[in-house]
Scaffold this active site. Structure first.
Site, mmCIF file in Angstrom:
data_model
loop_
_atom_site.group_PDB
_atom_site.id
_atom_site.type_symbol
_atom_site.label_atom_id
_atom_site.label_comp_id
_atom_site.label_asym_id
_atom_site.label_seq_id
_atom_site.Cartn_x
_atom_site.Cartn_y
_atom_site.Cartn_z
ATOM 1 N N ASP A 209 5.724 78.902 -33.645
ATOM 2 C CA ASP A 209 6.798 79.861 -33.941
ATOM 3 C C ASP A 209 6.663 81.078 -33.033
ATOM 4 O O ASP A 209 5.647 81.772 -33.070
ATOM 5 C CB ASP A 209 6.696 80.293 -35.413
ATOM 6 C CG ASP A 209 7.820 81.229 -35.801
ATOM 7 O OD1 ASP A 209 8.846 80.740 -36.296
ATOM 8 O OD2 ASP A 209 7.672 82.455 -35.604
ATOM 9 N N TYR B 15 8.593 88.886 -29.340
ATOM 10 C CA TYR B 15 7.131 88.835 -29.209
ATOM 11 C C TYR B 15 6.688 88.894 -27.740
ATOM 12 O O TYR B 15 5.517 89.093 -27.462
ATOM 13 C CB TYR B 15 6.551 87.562 -29.836
ATOM 14 C CG TYR B 15 6.906 87.286 -31.278
ATOM 15 C CD1 TYR B 15 7.476 88.265 -32.089
ATOM 16 C CD2 TYR B 15 6.665 86.032 -31.832
ATOM 17 C CE1 TYR B 15 7.807 87.993 -33.411
ATOM 18 C CE2 TYR B 15 6.986 85.754 -33.156
ATOM 19 C CZ TYR B 15 7.567 86.740 -33.936
ATOM 20 O OH TYR B 15 7.886 86.451 -35.237
ATOM 21 N N LYS C 121 13.724 83.130 -31.723
ATOM 22 C CA LYS C 121 14.654 83.953 -32.518
ATOM 23 C C LYS C 121 15.399 84.934 -31.627
ATOM 24 O O LYS C 121 14.822 85.438 -30.654
ATOM 25 C CB LYS C 121 13.882 84.760 -33.583
ATOM 26 C CG LYS C 121 12.843 83.941 -34.339
ATOM 27 C CD LYS C 121 12.091 84.727 -35.384
ATOM 28 C CE LYS C 121 10.931 83.913 -35.925
ATOM 29 N NZ LYS C 121 9.685 84.017 -35.160
ATOM 30 N N HIS D 207 16.847 86.892 -36.042
ATOM 31 C CA HIS D 207 15.564 87.496 -36.424
ATOM 32 C C HIS D 207 15.684 88.404 -37.660
ATOM 33 O O HIS D 207 14.841 88.357 -38.547
ATOM 34 C CB HIS D 207 14.989 88.278 -35.235
ATOM 35 C CG HIS D 207 13.497 88.337 -35.223
ATOM 36 N ND1 HIS D 207 12.745 88.243 -34.078
ATOM 37 C CD2 HIS D 207 12.605 88.493 -36.227
ATOM 38 C CE1 HIS D 207 11.454 88.329 -34.385
ATOM 39 N NE2 HIS D 207 11.349 88.477 -35.687
#
Ligand code: A2P
Length: 286
Positions: free
Chosen positions: A50, A55, A80, A113
């Site tokens: 994931d 990120y 996301k 998200h």
């Protein structure tokens, strides 16, 4: 309770796609260590990874998967769309950027998200979420992603989305750990055939150092981290534990050789406002 026996047993999403019941979470896995950490997770046996554009580690995730030598189809990869890319055209561009960063030609799962909330967007929030979702639906119809879903959506956000949605979300990824049991959202997901995923299943230090959890874990001969992951599974959700340490990455998969009793579940359920972010999606300002 799900009778899973290992991390690659699967939930079946409502479109028939299968998803491994534990995933490797990569939030706060720094871009420069992502490749090594994901490689360690793959070596341990994780096939469900994931990530998210936010990120900034998609390149490392993709490199580790490519360099594993295993076929792309043996992995389940989620990313996301971040909050600054909401809207139809922006979401489609963000999806392409994620694919490019990952070095992949499809994703297994793509999520919104966070819902746009009333606090920031007023009455435009609903339309903005609807337009973002319409982009995910089209990406799904175009065959670029095998499943689509949400993250941090509460039942009222999902209900609002469903007024215009053509496809029901397959997944909702929410913050879920001892000290932050989102019972209402879990129930809504179960009732509507949506798989609930748990981000921050370990709840970080406030949870890992909680004396009640330490006491239950030591009685069972498990770590608090293992207790948390097991608790998420017994709530019917899909945990996404993160660690950058290979020994912890491996230990976090050893959660199928014990069962939490109803009493232990109730005792863990009773912890409130502990650990993680305890984030309320209607109140966030990002
Ligand atoms: P690290 O990556 O240094 O192992 P979250 O639940 O928000 O994803 O939090 C995960 C946090 O828990 C991270 O800080 C991670 O740090 C730590 N962690 C992960 N697995 C374990 C474990 N088995 N024991 C203790 N801490 C862990």
């Amino acid at each position: 309770m799900n009778q899973f026996t290992g991390i690659n047993d699967t939930f079946v999403l409502h479109n028939g796609v299968t998803i491994p019941c534990v995933g490797y979470g990569t939030y706060k896995v720094a871009p420069e260590v992502a490749k090594v950490s994901v490689a360690a997770a793959i070596k341990t046996g994780y096939r469900h990874i994931d990530t998210a554009a936010y990120y900034r580690n998609e390149a490392g995730v993709g490199a580790a998967i490519r360099e594993s030598g295993l076929p792309r189809e043996s992995f389940f990869v989620t990313s996301k769309v971040w909050n600054t890319d909401r809207g139809y055209d922006q979401t489609k561009s963000a999806f392409d950027a994620s694919l490019q960063a990952l070095g992949m030609d499809y994703l297994d799962l793509y999520l919104i998200h966070w819902p746009a909330n009333y606090l920031q967007y007023g009455k435009d929030a609903k339309a903005l979420n609807a337009e973002t979702w319409r982009a995910l639906e089209d990406l799904y119809h175009e065959g670029k992603v095998r499943a689509i879903g949400l993250s941090n959506f509460m039942p009222h956000h999902i209900e609002a989305l469903m007024e215009t949605a053509r496809i029901k979300p397959m997944v909702d990824q929410i913050e879920l750990h001892p000290g932050w049991l989102q019972r209402g959202t879990l129930r809504y997901c179960a009732d509507n055939g949506i798989v609930a995923e748990a981000w921050s299943p370990l709840g970080r230090n406030a949870v890992l150092e909680d004396p009640n959890l330490i006491s239950i874990a030591s009685r069972l001969g498990k770590s608090v981290a293992q207790l948390c992951i097991r608790w998420v599974i017994q709530h019917g959700a899909l945990p996404l534990p993160k660690s950058v340490h290979p020994d912890r990455i491996a230990a976090n998969t050893q959660v199928f050789d014990f069962i939490l009793s109803d009493e232990d579940m109730a005792s863990i359920d009773s912890l409130v406002n502990l650990g993680g972010q305890c984030a309320r999606p209607d109140d966030v300002l990002f």
